[in-house]
Write a protein that holds these residues in place. Structure first.
Motif, PDB file in Angstrom:
ATOM      1  N   LEU A  45      -5.937  -0.373   3.035  1.00 46.62           N
ATOM      2  CA  LEU A  45      -4.658  -0.022   3.644  1.00 46.62           C
ATOM      3  C   LEU A  45      -4.479   1.490   3.730  1.00 46.62           C
ATOM      4  CD1 LEU A  45      -2.174  -2.636   2.123  1.00 46.62           C
ATOM      5  CD2 LEU A  45      -2.994  -2.474   4.462  1.00 46.62           C
ATOM      6  N   THR A  46      -4.971   2.190   2.739  1.00 39.51           N
ATOM      7  CA  THR A  46      -4.901   3.654   2.785  1.00 39.51           C
ATOM      8  C   THR A  46      -5.663   4.191   3.979  1.00 39.51           C
ATOM      9  OG1 THR A  46      -4.714   3.780   0.371  1.00 39.51           O
ATOM     10  CG2 THR A  46      -5.398   5.776   1.518  1.00 39.51           C
ATOM     11  N   TYR A  47      -6.820   3.597   4.256  1.00 33.27           N
ATOM     12  CA  TYR A  47      -7.639   4.082   5.372  1.00 33.27           C
ATOM     13  C   TYR A  47      -6.998   3.745   6.721  1.00 33.27           C
ATOM     14  CZ  TYR A  47     -11.450   4.448   8.726  1.00 33.27           C
ATOM     15  OH  TYR A  47     -12.211   4.767   9.826  1.00 33.27           O
ATOM     16  N   VAL A  48      -6.526   2.536   6.883  1.00 40.01           N
ATOM     17  CA  VAL A  48      -6.040   2.127   8.201  1.00 40.01           C
ATOM     18  C   VAL A  48      -4.648   2.645   8.511  1.00 40.01           C
ATOM     19  CG1 VAL A  48      -7.477   0.055   8.150  1.00 40.01           C
ATOM     20  CG2 VAL A  48      -5.083  -0.097   7.436  1.00 40.01           C
ATOM     21  N   GLY A  49      -3.852   2.955   7.462  1.00 35.38           N
ATOM     22  CA  GLY A  49      -2.490   3.382   7.758  1.00 35.38           C
ATOM     23  C   GLY A  49      -1.929   4.466   6.884  1.00 35.38           C
ATOM     24  N   GLY A  50      -2.740   4.981   5.971  1.00 31.80           N
ATOM     25  CA  GLY A  50      -2.262   6.065   5.130  1.00 31.80           C
ATOM     26  C   GLY A  50      -1.261   5.640   4.079  1.00 31.80           C
ATOM     27  N   VAL A  51      -1.165   4.360   3.829  1.00 28.73           N
ATOM     28  CA  VAL A  51      -0.219   3.856   2.832  1.00 28.73           C
ATOM     29  C   VAL A  51      -1.006   3.077   1.792  1.00 28.73           C
ATOM     30  CG1 VAL A  51       1.783   2.390   2.431  1.00 28.73           C
ATOM     31  CG2 VAL A  51       1.607   3.690   4.559  1.00 28.73           C
TER      32      VAL A  51
ATOM     33  N   ARG B 290      -0.990   0.559  -1.161  1.00 32.93           N
ATOM     34  CA  ARG B 290      -0.180  -0.456  -1.842  1.00 32.93           C
ATOM     35  C   ARG B 290      -1.028  -1.703  -2.059  1.00 32.93           C
ATOM     36  NH1 ARG B 290       4.192  -1.100   2.890  1.00 32.93           N
ATOM     37  NH2 ARG B 290       4.099   1.140   2.526  1.00 32.93           N
ATOM     38  N   GLY B 291      -0.680  -2.448  -3.088  1.00 34.53           N
ATOM     39  CA  GLY B 291      -1.370  -3.691  -3.344  1.00 34.53           C
ATOM     40  C   GLY B 291      -0.874  -4.791  -2.407  1.00 34.53           C
ATOM     41  N   VAL B 292      -1.650  -5.842  -2.293  1.00 36.74           N
ATOM     42  CA  VAL B 292      -1.306  -6.926  -1.372  1.00 36.74           C
ATOM     43  C   VAL B 292      -1.546  -8.273  -2.042  1.00 36.74           C
ATOM     44  CG1 VAL B 292      -1.889  -8.070   0.791  1.00 36.74           C
ATOM     45  CG2 VAL B 292      -1.836  -5.580   0.694  1.00 36.74           C
ATOM     46  N   ASP B 293      -0.541  -9.114  -2.057  1.00 37.14           N
ATOM     47  CA  ASP B 293      -0.671 -10.499  -2.507  1.00 37.14           C
ATOM     48  C   ASP B 293      -0.430 -11.394  -1.296  1.00 37.14           C
ATOM     49  OD1 ASP B 293      -0.604 -13.011  -3.561  1.00 37.14           O
ATOM     50  OD2 ASP B 293       1.095 -12.662  -4.913  1.00 37.14           O
ATOM     51  N   PRO B 294      -1.482 -11.978  -0.710  1.00 41.89           N
ATOM     52  CA  PRO B 294      -1.313 -12.770   0.519  1.00 41.89           C
ATOM     53  C   PRO B 294      -0.342 -13.938   0.391  1.00 41.89           C
ATOM     54  CG  PRO B 294      -3.637 -12.339   0.083  1.00 41.89           C
ATOM     55  CD  PRO B 294      -2.883 -11.922  -1.145  1.00 41.89           C
ATOM     56  N   GLN B 295      -0.169 -14.439  -0.830  1.00 43.80           N
ATOM     57  CA  GLN B 295       0.751 -15.557  -1.002  1.00 43.80           C
ATOM     58  C   GLN B 295       2.211 -15.121  -0.876  1.00 43.80           C
ATOM     59  OE1 GLN B 295      -0.350 -18.495  -4.177  1.00 43.80           O
ATOM     60  NE2 GLN B 295      -1.811 -16.899  -4.735  1.00 43.80           N
ATOM     61  N   ALA B 296       2.466 -13.835  -1.101  1.00 39.11           N
ATOM     62  CA  ALA B 296       3.841 -13.346  -1.109  1.00 39.11           C
ATOM     63  C   ALA B 296       4.208 -12.547   0.129  1.00 39.11           C
ATOM     64  CB  ALA B 296       4.078 -12.486  -2.359  1.00 39.11           C
ATOM     65  N   VAL B 297       3.251 -11.797   0.689  1.00 40.49           N
ATOM     66  CA  VAL B 297       3.579 -10.892   1.790  1.00 40.49           C
ATOM     67  C   VAL B 297       2.530 -10.964   2.891  1.00 40.49           C
ATOM     68  CG1 VAL B 297       4.755  -9.272   0.232  1.00 40.49           C
ATOM     69  CG2 VAL B 297       2.332  -8.927   0.788  1.00 40.49           C
ATOM     70  N   GLU B 298       2.914 -10.480   4.055  1.00 39.91           N
ATOM     71  CA  GLU B 298       1.995 -10.299   5.165  1.00 39.91           C
ATOM     72  C   GLU B 298       1.962  -8.822   5.522  1.00 39.91           C
ATOM     73  OE1 GLU B 298      -0.519 -10.817   6.467  1.00 39.91           O
ATOM     74  OE2 GLU B 298      -0.465 -12.017   8.294  1.00 39.91           O
ATOM     75  N   VAL B 299       0.850  -8.369   6.064  1.00 34.13           N
ATOM     76  CA  VAL B 299       0.690  -6.988   6.493  1.00 34.13           C
ATOM     77  C   VAL B 299       0.838  -6.927   8.002  1.00 34.13           C
ATOM     78  CG1 VAL B 299      -0.882  -5.021   6.631  1.00 34.13           C
ATOM     79  CG2 VAL B 299      -0.827  -6.424   4.562  1.00 34.13           C
ATOM     80  N   ARG B 300       1.756  -6.105   8.476  1.00 36.10           N
ATOM     81  CA  ARG B 300       1.953  -5.888   9.902  1.00 36.10           C
ATOM     82  C   ARG B 300       1.313  -4.556  10.281  1.00 36.10           C
ATOM     83  NH1 ARG B 300       3.766 -10.776  11.999  1.00 36.10           N
ATOM     84  NH2 ARG B 300       5.345 -11.646  10.612  1.00 36.10           N
ATOM     85  N   LEU B 301       0.465  -4.603  11.304  1.00 34.55           N
ATOM     86  CA  LEU B 301      -0.288  -3.420  11.704  1.00 34.55           C
ATOM     87  C   LEU B 301       0.118  -2.961  13.094  1.00 34.55           C
ATOM     88  CD1 LEU B 301      -3.885  -4.528  10.624  1.00 34.55           C
ATOM     89  CD2 LEU B 301      -2.262  -3.136   9.314  1.00 34.55           C
ATOM     90  N   GLY B 302       0.309  -1.647  13.246  1.00 35.59           N
ATOM     91  CA  GLY B 302       0.473  -1.075  14.563  1.00 35.59           C
ATOM     92  C   GLY B 302      -0.864  -1.061  15.284  1.00 35.59           C
ATOM     93  N   ALA B 303      -0.836  -0.708  16.572  1.00 37.56           N
ATOM     94  CA  ALA B 303      -2.049  -0.763  17.384  1.00 37.56           C
ATOM     95  C   ALA B 303      -3.158   0.109  16.817  1.00 37.56           C
ATOM     96  CB  ALA B 303      -1.725  -0.357  18.820  1.00 37.56           C
ATOM     97  N   ALA B 304      -2.821   1.347  16.409  1.00 40.42           N
ATOM     98  CA  ALA B 304      -3.840   2.264  15.883  1.00 40.42           C
ATOM     99  C   ALA B 304      -4.413   1.746  14.570  1.00 40.42           C
ATOM    100  CB  ALA B 304      -3.253   3.660  15.702  1.00 40.42           C
TER     101      ALA B 304
ATOM    102  N   GLY C 192       7.462   0.681  14.603  1.00 39.03           N
ATOM    103  CA  GLY C 192       7.679   1.715  13.592  1.00 39.03           C
ATOM    104  C   GLY C 192       6.380   2.167  12.962  1.00 39.03           C
ATOM    105  N   SER C 193       6.334   2.130  11.643  1.00 35.54           N
ATOM    106  CA  SER C 193       5.184   2.641  10.911  1.00 35.54           C
ATOM    107  C   SER C 193       3.934   1.838  11.245  1.00 35.54           C
ATOM    108  CB  SER C 193       5.448   2.593   9.407  1.00 35.54           C
ATOM    109  OG  SER C 193       5.657   1.268   8.993  1.00 35.54           O
ATOM    110  N   GLN C 194       2.780   2.474  11.054  1.00 39.31           N
ATOM    111  CA  GLN C 194       1.516   1.837  11.381  1.00 39.31           C
ATOM    112  C   GLN C 194       1.198   0.664  10.468  1.00 39.31           C
ATOM    113  OE1 GLN C 194      -0.885   2.449  13.947  1.00 39.31           O
ATOM    114  NE2 GLN C 194       1.074   3.174  14.703  1.00 39.31           N
ATOM    115  N   VAL C 195       1.610   0.733   9.224  1.00 37.31           N
ATOM    116  CA  VAL C 195       1.348  -0.350   8.272  1.00 37.31           C
ATOM    117  C   VAL C 195       2.623  -0.624   7.486  1.00 37.31           C
ATOM    118  CG1 VAL C 195       0.079  -1.062   6.223  1.00 37.31           C
ATOM    119  CG2 VAL C 195      -1.092   0.231   8.008  1.00 37.31           C
ATOM    120  N   ARG C 196       3.012  -1.876   7.451  1.00 37.10           N
ATOM    121  CA  ARG C 196       4.124  -2.254   6.585  1.00 37.10           C
ATOM    122  C   ARG C 196       3.881  -3.665   6.078  1.00 37.10           C
ATOM    123  NH1 ARG C 196       8.411  -5.061   9.369  1.00 37.10           N
ATOM    124  NH2 ARG C 196       7.887  -5.359  11.575  1.00 37.10           N
TER     125      ARG C 196
END
Length: 349
Positions: free
Chosen positions: A38-44, A46-60, A89-93
């Motif tokens: 996530l740091t590489y693709v969006g500069g953010v 953070r940890g990710v738990d697929p059971q709890a959250v989804e990652v939304r990506l901008g085009a870049a 909005g932001s590239q990664v959320r």
């Protein structure tokens, strides 16, 4: 750590996987944390738990992920449902799964075949899925999240029929499946048909000594698909202002109801009171085209039964979601059924 170009080890694309799950699998295969990716693709970071959250990506950000994964953006969009719409909005959320949305773990046998370090999590509109290849029920019921269907082959067959039904009918299939499921829920909760031989046998195969809500989708699944198919037959006729028997002046709903009972092999149960749920559905899907207009209308075009269907009232606006939310029928699994009424009263002709 710094990343550039494709990672040394790639992972297979899994149809229907969540973005968060794919990122975690890609990272684990390369000895990384999901936060590194996530740091590489969006500069953010953070940890990710697929059971709890989804990652939304901008085009870049999606393009950067494609580079790391050694895939094209189109390949990622085809495999990952939530990657098909760029985040605003932001590239990664990261977003918490809302009510009625979430994931189910991919079939454990499929994961073993791929030798993944971590399992894949599939985006689930319903709280279940079926792996037809290995005959497994995938759900969200804790320790019962995966069950073998080896002794319930009719459930696997029903799932394959459902997929063909969805392709044949198009988006309107979800509304019909939702209504069919709600009718089955009515039958199950009222006890009118829950004690029929096949449902009792399926509960016994699941090792149940008491009726359990988590098992209802498994127990009723074959009948849900059969009923949805029957509903589609009637809706195709309604689309052209015709009744079940092809006539334009009356709907002959009783004839359709009897035909449904024959298809389900539950004619006696329907005649003993189970038809009420079907009548409530028929009321919501009654024909509003005047008889004069029906008589003046043209015949359905050749091959119309093989064409995808247009949404009809009360489902003009289709939306993805759990069946009980999509359905036009008001009751809910696990809630009292003692006062089911319909605005306007009465049953359709």
């Amino acid at each position: 750590m710094g990343l550039s170009g494709a990672l040394p080890l790639q992972v297979a694309l899994v149809a229907g996987e969540s973005v968060a799950s794919f990122i975690r699998r890609l990272a684990a295969a390369n000895g990384l944390e999901a936060a590194d990716v996530l740091t590489y693709v969006g500069g953010v970071r953070r940890g990710v738990d697929p059971q709890a959250v989804e990652v939304r990506l901008g085009a870049a950000a999606l393009e950067e992920l494609a580079v790391l994964a050694g895939r094209s953006v189109d390949q990622l969009r085809r495999a990952l449902p939530t990657a098909r719409q760029a985040a605003s909005g932001s590239q990664v959320r990261t977003v918490v799964w809302s009510a009625g949305q979430g994931v189910v773990q991919q079939c454990a046998i499929c994961s073993q075949v791929r030798r993944d370090a971590v399992p894949a999590w599939l985006v689930a509109v319903q709280e279940f899925d079926v792996c037809a290849r290995h005959g497994r029920w995938l759900g969200c019921a804790g320790s019962r999240s995966q069950l073998s269907l080896a002794k319930l082959p009719e459930v696997v067959v029903a799932h394959e029929r459902r997929r063909r039904f969805e392709r044949r009918v198009g988006p309107y299939a979800q509304a019909l499946l939702a209504d069919a499921f709600q009718v089955a829920v009515y039958w199950w909760q009222c006890g009118q048909m829950a004690a029929c031989g096949r449902w009792a046998r399926r509960e016994a195969v699941l090792g149940l000594t008491r009726r359990r809500l988590w098992a209802v989708p498994i127990v009723v699944y074959p009948e849900v698909v059969t009923l949805a198919e029957a509903m589609a037959v009637r809706e195709r006729q309604r689309c052209y202002g015709r009744g079940f028997d092809g006539q334009t002046t009356r709907w002959h709903t009783g004839r359709w109801t009897r035909w449904v009972g024959e298809r389900l092999g539950l004619s006696e149960e329907l005649a003993a009171g189970g038809e009420r749920a079907l009548n409530l559905w028929l009321m919501a899907h009654r024909n509003s085209v005047p008889v004069v207009a029906r008589l003046a209308g043209s015949l359905p075009p050749p091959g119309y039964r093989a064409q995808q269907m247009q949404p009809l009232a009360p489902h003009r606006r289709l939306a993805a979601g759990p069946w009980e939310q999509v359905s036009c029928l008001p009751w809910r699994l696990g809630e009292p059924m003692t006062s089911v009424t319909w605005e306007g009263g009465g049953f359709p002709a």
